[in-house]
Design an enzyme around this catalytic site. Structure first.
Site, PDB file in Angstrom:
ATOM      1  N   PRO A   1       0.746  -1.103  -0.065  1.00 30.72           N
ATOM      2  CA  PRO A   1       0.057  -0.145   0.069  1.00 30.72           C
ATOM      3  C   PRO A   1       1.012   1.356   0.020  1.00 30.72           C
ATOM      4  O   PRO A   1       1.688   1.413   1.071  1.00 30.72           O
ATOM      5  CB  PRO A   1      -0.860  -0.126   1.380  1.00 30.72           C
ATOM      6  CG  PRO A   1       0.188  -1.135   2.381  1.00 30.72           C
ATOM      7  CD  PRO A   1       0.832  -1.795   1.385  1.00 30.72           C
ATOM      8  N   MET A   2       0.602   2.058  -0.989  1.00 28.59           N
ATOM      9  CA  MET A   2       1.512   3.274  -1.242  1.00 28.59           C
ATOM     10  C   MET A   2       0.852   4.572  -1.246  1.00 28.59           C
ATOM     11  O   MET A   2       0.230   4.619  -2.337  1.00 28.59           O
ATOM     12  CB  MET A   2       2.432   3.004  -2.226  1.00 28.59           C
ATOM     13  CG  MET A   2       3.782   1.859  -2.008  1.00 28.59           C
ATOM     14  SD  MET A   2       4.735   1.634  -3.447  1.00 28.59           S
ATOM     15  CE  MET A   2       3.742   0.732  -4.604  1.00 28.59           C
ATOM     16  N   MET A   3       0.797   5.344  -0.534  1.00 29.38           N
ATOM     17  CA  MET A   3       0.029   6.588  -0.434  1.00 29.38           C
ATOM     18  C   MET A   3       0.312   7.373  -1.704  1.00 29.38           C
ATOM     19  O   MET A   3       1.418   7.303  -2.286  1.00 29.38           O
ATOM     20  CB  MET A   3       0.371   7.718   0.718  1.00 29.38           C
ATOM     21  CG  MET A   3      -0.019   6.929   2.076  1.00 29.38           C
ATOM     22  SD  MET A   3      -1.812   6.907   2.250  1.00 29.38           S
ATOM     23  CE  MET A   3      -2.075   8.787   2.570  1.00 29.38           C
TER      24      MET A   3
ATOM     25  N   CYS B   1       3.370   3.567   8.868  1.00 25.29           N
ATOM     26  CA  CYS B   1       3.690   4.726   8.304  1.00 25.29           C
ATOM     27  C   CYS B   1       4.164   5.853   9.139  1.00 25.29           C
ATOM     28  O   CYS B   1       3.552   6.256  10.358  1.00 25.29           O
ATOM     29  CB  CYS B   1       2.325   5.399   7.739  1.00 25.29           C
ATOM     30  SG  CYS B   1       2.330   6.851   6.670  1.00 25.29           S
TER      31      CYS B   1
ATOM     32  N   LYS C   1       0.324  -4.603   8.974  1.00 28.69           N
ATOM     33  CA  LYS C   1       1.418  -4.312   8.572  1.00 28.69           C
ATOM     34  C   LYS C   1       2.300  -3.287   9.345  1.00 28.69           C
ATOM     35  O   LYS C   1       1.803  -2.082   9.745  1.00 28.69           O
ATOM     36  CB  LYS C   1       1.178  -3.549   7.251  1.00 28.69           C
ATOM     37  CG  LYS C   1       2.472  -3.374   6.454  1.00 28.69           C
ATOM     38  CD  LYS C   1       2.386  -2.659   4.989  1.00 28.69           C
ATOM     39  CE  LYS C   1       3.652  -2.797   4.260  1.00 28.69           C
ATOM     40  NZ  LYS C   1       4.336  -1.751   4.903  1.00 28.69           N
TER      41      LYS C   1
ATOM     42  N   ASN D   1       8.777  -7.267   3.869  1.00 30.64           N
ATOM     43  CA  ASN D   1       8.496  -5.975   2.999  1.00 30.64           C
ATOM     44  C   ASN D   1       9.749  -5.200   3.188  1.00 30.64           C
ATOM     45  O   ASN D   1      10.287  -5.182   4.258  1.00 30.64           O
ATOM     46  CB  ASN D   1       7.241  -5.394   3.467  1.00 30.64           C
ATOM     47  CG  ASN D   1       7.098  -3.956   2.761  1.00 30.64           C
ATOM     48  OD1 ASN D   1       6.718  -2.723   3.478  1.00 30.64           O
ATOM     49  ND2 ASN D   1       7.404  -3.852   1.321  1.00 30.64           N
TER      50      ASN D   1
ATOM     51  N   GLY E   1      12.637  -2.799   0.678  1.00 32.91           N
ATOM     52  CA  GLY E   1      13.938  -2.920  -0.105  1.00 32.91           C
ATOM     53  C   GLY E   1      13.964  -4.062  -1.266  1.00 32.91           C
ATOM     54  O   GLY E   1      15.080  -4.274  -1.806  1.00 32.91           O
TER      55      GLY E   1
ATOM     56  N   GLY F   1       7.368  -3.240  -3.237  1.00 37.21           N
ATOM     57  CA  GLY F   1       6.858  -1.522  -3.255  1.00 37.21           C
ATOM     58  C   GLY F   1       7.096  -0.951  -4.470  1.00 37.21           C
ATOM     59  O   GLY F   1       6.593  -1.188  -5.447  1.00 37.21           O
ATOM     60  N   ARG F   2       8.053  -0.023  -4.294  1.00 38.14           N
ATOM     61  CA  ARG F   2       8.497   0.836  -5.386  1.00 38.14           C
ATOM     62  C   ARG F   2       8.798  -0.067  -6.606  1.00 38.14           C
ATOM     63  O   ARG F   2       8.597   0.753  -7.760  1.00 38.14           O
ATOM     64  CB  ARG F   2       9.662   1.869  -4.982  1.00 38.14           C
ATOM     65  CG  ARG F   2       8.967   2.936  -4.257  1.00 38.14           C
ATOM     66  CD  ARG F   2      10.106   3.835  -3.409  1.00 38.14           C
ATOM     67  NE  ARG F   2      10.758   3.054  -2.385  1.00 38.14           N
ATOM     68  CZ  ARG F   2      12.117   3.297  -1.736  1.00 38.14           C
ATOM     69  NH1 ARG F   2      12.412   4.300  -2.166  1.00 38.14           N
ATOM     70  NH2 ARG F   2      12.129   2.581  -0.964  1.00 38.14           N
TER      71      ARG F   2
END
Length: 337
Positions: free
Chosen positions: A9-11, A92, A131, A203, A205, A230-231
């Site tokens: 989940p990424m804002m 977060c 998470k 999660n 890196g 993630g990214r």
């Protein structure tokens, strides 16, 4: 639910259009919403905040908050919308989150996290998950991580996604918190080794499917249940086209970038007909052609031409054509050499 691969989940990133696009690349990967606060769900525009397309399943709703009653109500609403999992954000590090007493600062209050999770679990029939980080600021992560996990496990929570970094709430920006605190994958593996009955996803890196596969390797006797990208999944989404085969053992062929766009087209067409502007959907595709001839032209066309009045799928077609033409020229040069 198979959790071998999920997307974080990424804002401002993993909105409904992003998830529909990622689903065009992988049928199996578990997708997450960006964090939505419980007060917003309870009091806000639910269709705007929670609406999603059926194509996105399996998809989890991530909530932020620290009021068990409010979180339970938000979880019930999320389940009614059709989400396959309700997840609580205990990771977060943003200032806005801290001021609201949720996110990573809850690592200091494992009892409260457990109360929140007990309320969520009682409110819904879908999985209730956590998470978290491994700790915050001056905490000893070998204490703080286990305290949070054990408190939640005591109220029946079985699934944990662990970002393997501390969160430094003082002195680092949210962006720096994604990179500066060192990763401690060993601690996450220790958690799984010592709590084998729990589901543990790692999660933080993880930059490629090769790395994801390495983390899922059990040569040290530890079998993690999943890895969360993630990214990497956002900036180089084409890697997701191999995920079903490599991580889930699917017999289906990999999905290439062109196929992904073809699969995404009906979704884009439907949203355009509803009045959604093209850039809201194409911005998630900008990294799709990463490393290929014509990738720069692809990004430029989608970025510049999509903002014009009435821009439609013809812009996507031009961007795709630019890549095909660049690849053809590249191939010709190779044959000439």
């Amino acid at each position: 639910m198979n959790r071998r691969l999920s997307i974080a989940p990424m804002m401002d990133w993993t909105d409904r259009h992003c998830r529909a696009f990622h689903r065009a690349l992988t049928a199996e990967t578990l997708l997450y919403t960006e964090m939505v606060t419980a007060p917003a769900v309870v009091h806000g525009d639910r269709d705007r905040l929670l609406g999603f397309d059926a194509v996105e399943h399996p998809v989890a709703l991530q909530l932020g908050g620290s009021d068990p009653v409010q979180l339970a109500e938000a979880a019930r609403i999320g389940e009614a919308f059709g989400y396959d999992e309700i997840n609580l954000n205990v990771g977060c590090p943003s200032d806005r989150v801290q001021s609201g007493r949720f996110g990573a600062c809850l690592m200091r209050e494992p009892g409260l996290v457990a109360d929140c999770m007990a309320a969520i679990r009682e409110a819904v029939s879908v999985p209730a998950t956590v998470k978290c980080r491994i700790g915050v600021d001056d905490q000893d992560p070998q204490v703080s991580l286990f305290a949070t996990v054990d408190a939640c496990a005591a109220v029946g929570i079985e699934v944990f996604i662990v970002h393997a970094r501390m969160a430094w709430l003082k002195g680092l920006s949210p962006k720096e918190n994604r990179d500066v605190p060192p990763l401690d994958y060993g601690l996450v593996r220790r958690l799984k080794r010592e709590r084998p009955h729990l589901s543990v996803t790692l999660n933080g890196g993880v930059a490629s499917l090769d790395e994801a596969e390495a983390h899922l390797d059990d040569s040290d006797g530890v079998r993690l249940d999943g890895v969360m990208l993630g990214r990497a999944a956002y900036h180089e989404p084409a890697i997701l086209g191999q995920a079903d085969r490599r991580l889930f053992g699917a017999a289906t062929p990999d999905v290439d970038a062109y196929q992904a766009i073809d699969r995404y087209r009906p979704y884009m067409a439907a949203r355009l007909a509803e009045g959604v502007h093209l850039p809201a959907m194409t911005r998630h595709m900008l990294g799709l052609m990463h490393g290929r001839p014509g990738a720069r032209a692809f990004r430029r066309i989608l970025t510049v031409e999509s903002i014009g009045p009435g821009a439609g799928l013809e812009v996507v077609d031009r961007a795709v054509d630019a890549v095909r033409e660049a690849e053809a020229r590249h191939e010709l040069r190779g044959e000439a050499a």
